[in-house]
Design an enzyme around this catalytic site. Structure first.
Site, PDB file in Angstrom:
ATOM      1  N   LYS A  54       0.840  -1.212   0.000  1.00  0.00           N
ATOM      2  CA  LYS A  54       0.000   0.000   0.000  1.00  0.00           C
ATOM      3  C   LYS A  54       0.876   1.263   0.000  1.00  0.00           C
ATOM      4  O   LYS A  54       0.595   2.214  -0.721  1.00  0.00           O
ATOM      5  CB  LYS A  54      -0.949  -0.018   1.218  1.00  0.00           C
ATOM      6  CG  LYS A  54      -2.044  -1.089   1.092  1.00  0.00           C
ATOM      7  CD  LYS A  54      -2.857  -1.296   2.354  1.00  0.00           C
ATOM      8  CE  LYS A  54      -3.823  -2.474   2.170  1.00  0.00           C
ATOM      9  NZ  LYS A  54      -4.640  -2.797   3.350  1.00  0.00           N
ATOM     10  N   GLN A  98      -4.612  -1.655   9.847  1.00  0.00           N
ATOM     11  CA  GLN A  98      -4.610  -2.967   9.197  1.00  0.00           C
ATOM     12  C   GLN A  98      -5.203  -4.029  10.116  1.00  0.00           C
ATOM     13  O   GLN A  98      -4.874  -4.107  11.294  1.00  0.00           O
ATOM     14  CB  GLN A  98      -3.167  -3.338   8.791  1.00  0.00           C
ATOM     15  CG  GLN A  98      -3.050  -4.591   7.944  1.00  0.00           C
ATOM     16  CD  GLN A  98      -3.661  -4.474   6.543  1.00  0.00           C
ATOM     17  OE1 GLN A  98      -3.825  -3.381   6.003  1.00  0.00           O
ATOM     18  NE2 GLN A  98      -4.021  -5.601   5.959  1.00  0.00           N
ATOM     19  N   ASP A 121     -10.939   2.953   4.701  1.00  0.00           N
ATOM     20  CA  ASP A 121     -11.266   1.526   4.615  1.00  0.00           C
ATOM     21  C   ASP A 121     -12.778   1.300   4.588  1.00  0.00           C
ATOM     22  O   ASP A 121     -13.231   0.198   4.273  1.00  0.00           O
ATOM     23  CB  ASP A 121     -10.718   0.789   5.850  1.00  0.00           C
ATOM     24  CG  ASP A 121      -9.455   0.012   5.552  1.00  0.00           C
ATOM     25  OD1 ASP A 121      -9.323  -0.449   4.402  1.00  0.00           O
ATOM     26  OD2 ASP A 121      -8.623  -0.129   6.448  1.00  0.00           O
TER      27      ASP A 121
END
Ligand code: GUN
Length: 296
Positions: A54, A98, A121
């Site tokens: 990412k 994450q 997200d």
């Protein structure tokens, strides 16, 4: 007949290029460079690989990315105060924590702490709640499910009235992708570990989205001829002949299903690259939302 291969890598590349172009234009207009903060807690090796990818993608798109790492022993308060600090940082437009978190941390409370304006997200309960409700719009749609929808659209798969079967009900993929398919007027069935006859359910499906993390699970004779099959799985299987000792395979038995389906994504090279492309797109969107707030 063999299925058309949906090239996620190429589609993702064009989205990444488009984001990069938009970032360049922002800078020319004197607007701030989009900023993404990642938070990784503990030392899950797969999470580390994903987060590294990412950051690399951000760099290539001209997005500033800042990585934060906390040890697996970090307390709930430590994680939440880092998130709050990032919420207050005007140079950070998107925050990505994450998942999965190490045992002992309360994921829902962490996700709840992220500002919904920075929730790139799309996992904040308000964003997911809006996704689930008619007439409401989330600020951000989770990246992998959004990527699946772009692949279906680019393939020209019609969803209105189609029978879609989603394998898996995870918070990250199965549930949000089911909600997105429903928003496109598909008739959605979600299969999971308690479903009684998954092959029979799949045989009815015009669209299959497989996200259960079982290598090669979906067999060729479970697929309706001409169906579109999207494979979200990326599973490591041992392979002594491979350089790393393993290779990656999807949840779909590609060699069998490619002979029956109308279109199929490979894995790797299908959904995976789309996840990163959609995260970049969400980060650009977060920066634009901040511009709009600044203008008032
Ligand atoms: N773990 C697996 N996929 C994802 C994702 O898309 N975002 C985050 N934050 N964690 C993940």
């Amino acid at each position: 007949m063999t299925a058309k291969i949906i090239d996620g890598k190429a589609i993702a590349e064009s989205i990444r290029e488009e984001v990069k172009q938009n970032v360049t234009e922002r800078l020319e207009q004197g607007l701030p460079v989009p900023g993404l903060a990642t938070v990784i807690i503990g030392d899950n090796p797969a999470s580390r690989v994903y987060v590294r990818m990412k950051h690399k993608a951000c760099q290539e798109a001209g997005i500033r990315s800042v990585g934060h790492e906390l040890p697996a022993t970090a307390t709930q308060d430590e994680v939440e105060s880092l998130v709050k600090q990032l919420n207050d940082d005007p140079g950070i437009h998107g925050i990505l924590v994450q998942l999965p978190l190490p045992a002992g941390l309360d994921e829902e409370r962490v996700l709840n702490t992220i500002s919904i304006q920075k929730d790139v997200d799309g996992f904040h309960p308000i964003n997911i709640g809006r996704l689930a409700q008619k007439g409401r719009e989330p600020l951000f749609v989770p990246a992998t499910p959004a990527g699946v929808m772009v692949l279906l659209e680019k393939n020209g798969t019609s969803l209105d009235g189609a029978k879609a079967v989603v394998l898996g009900r995870s918070n990250i993929v199965g549930m949000p992708v089911s909600l997105l398919l429903l928003r496109e007027n598909a008739t959605v069935t979600i299969c999971h570990s308690h479903t009684q006859d998954i092959p029979a359910t799949l045989r009815e499906a015009d669209v299959v989205v497989a996200a259960i993390g079982k290598p090669g699970y979906v067999r060729g004779d479970w697929i309706k001829p001409g169906a579109t099959v999207i494979d979200v799985g990326t599973n490591r299987v041992e392979d002594p002949a491979a350089k790393r000792g393993y290779r990656l395979v999807g949840d779909v038995n590609f060699d069998e299903v490619v002979k029956v389906a109308g279109a199929i994504t490979p894995s790797p090279g299908g959904v995976g690259p789309m996840t990163i492309a959609m995260l970049l797109r969400n980060t650009l969107r977060a920066a634009r939302l901040a511009d709009a707030r600044d203008i008032g």
